[in-house]
Design a protein around this motif. Structure first.
Motif, PDB file in Angstrom:
ATOM      1  N   LYS A 172      -9.367  21.646 -22.664  1.00 59.96           N
ATOM      2  CA  LYS A 172     -10.646  22.316 -23.001  1.00 59.96           C
ATOM      3  C   LYS A 172     -10.431  23.406 -24.057  1.00 59.96           C
ATOM      4  CE  LYS A 172     -12.512  20.184 -19.363  1.00 59.96           C
ATOM      5  NZ  LYS A 172     -12.225  18.777 -19.460  1.00 59.96           N
ATOM      6  N   TYR A 173      -9.541  23.132 -24.997  1.00 56.31           N
ATOM      7  CA  TYR A 173      -9.131  24.130 -25.983  1.00 56.31           C
ATOM      8  C   TYR A 173     -10.309  24.723 -26.750  1.00 56.31           C
ATOM      9  CZ  TYR A 173      -6.396  26.487 -29.548  1.00 56.31           C
ATOM     10  OH  TYR A 173      -5.854  27.441 -30.370  1.00 56.31           O
ATOM     11  N   LEU A 174     -11.190  23.849 -27.243  1.00 56.18           N
ATOM     12  CA  LEU A 174     -12.310  24.370 -28.034  1.00 56.18           C
ATOM     13  C   LEU A 174     -13.296  25.161 -27.192  1.00 56.18           C
ATOM     14  CD1 LEU A 174     -12.980  21.491 -30.576  1.00 56.18           C
ATOM     15  CD2 LEU A 174     -11.541  23.518 -30.820  1.00 56.18           C
ATOM     16  N   GLN A 175     -13.421  24.835 -25.923  1.00 52.37           N
ATOM     17  CA  GLN A 175     -14.266  25.634 -25.028  1.00 52.37           C
ATOM     18  C   GLN A 175     -13.679  27.030 -24.862  1.00 52.37           C
ATOM     19  OE1 GLN A 175     -14.923  23.770 -21.227  1.00 52.37           O
ATOM     20  NE2 GLN A 175     -15.949  22.006 -22.130  1.00 52.37           N
ATOM     21  N   LYS A 176     -12.367  27.094 -24.804  1.00 46.02           N
ATOM     22  CA  LYS A 176     -11.683  28.375 -24.581  1.00 46.02           C
ATOM     23  C   LYS A 176     -11.608  29.229 -25.850  1.00 46.02           C
ATOM     24  CE  LYS A 176      -8.479  26.345 -21.217  1.00 46.02           C
ATOM     25  NZ  LYS A 176      -7.088  25.902 -21.048  1.00 46.02           N
ATOM     26  N   HIS A 177     -11.431  28.562 -27.007  1.00 48.80           N
ATOM     27  CA  HIS A 177     -11.107  29.302 -28.235  1.00 48.80           C
ATOM     28  C   HIS A 177     -12.092  29.124 -29.383  1.00 48.80           C
ATOM     29  CE1 HIS A 177      -7.213  30.203 -26.462  1.00 48.80           C
ATOM     30  NE2 HIS A 177      -7.119  28.926 -26.147  1.00 48.80           N
TER      31      HIS A 177
END
Length: 157
Positions: A144-149
């Motif tokens: 969920k990288y884009l959700q986090k960053h």
């Protein structure tokens, strides 16, 4: 529930793209299709393990079908670009459908023919269709990288 696995470049963007669709219940990013047990991001990134950065998608087939997921896959990236998506270059960024059974293989192969016949792309589709091997989940900081960053250097989605 059912599962699909796709490689279409940087897995951060691929995961975020597929999460938008009704019927997709869970996504995990990871590595598949290589020869090294428990590869790390750093090892896969170097391009010597044979793995593809991929997304494992759990979905409800009463809401969205495998064939529909493949259509989304073809809309989400450039399936005519061999081992390259945007700024990401290497076999680890290949366009690939990992099938889990004979039915998925058949659907994938038929969908490639269908998309070739549409004439949407100026070059031939180079998407590989491979039997799924062990899917190794990527490190937690990639999930969920884009959700986090927020936005990242991925060219998909």
């Amino acid at each position: 529930m059912a599962t699909a696995i796709f490689g279409a470049g940087c897995f951060w963007g691929v995961e975020a793209f597929f999460e938008k669709f009704e019927g997709v219940t869970e996504t995990k990013v990871g590595y598949i299709g290589g020869h090294l047990e428990n590869p790390t991001y750093e090892e896969v990134k170097e391009g010597n393990t044979g793995h593809a950065e991929s997304v494992k998608i759990d979905y409800d087939p009463t809401v969205i079908t495998y064939a529909e997921l493949i259509n989304i896959f073809f809309e989400a990236h450039d399936p005519t670009s061999r081992n390259k998506q945007g700024i990401d270059v290497g076999h680890q960024y290949r366009s690939v459908i990992f099938y889990l059974d004979a039915s998925q293989k058949y659907i994938a192969e038929e969908k490639i023919k269908e998309w070739e016949g549409k004439g949407v792309f100026k070059r031939p589709i180079v998407t590989e269709v491979e039997a799924a091997t062990t899917f190794f989940e990527a490190e937690e900081y990639h999930q969920k990288y884009l959700q986090k960053h927020g936005s990242a250097a991925c060219s998909i989605g």
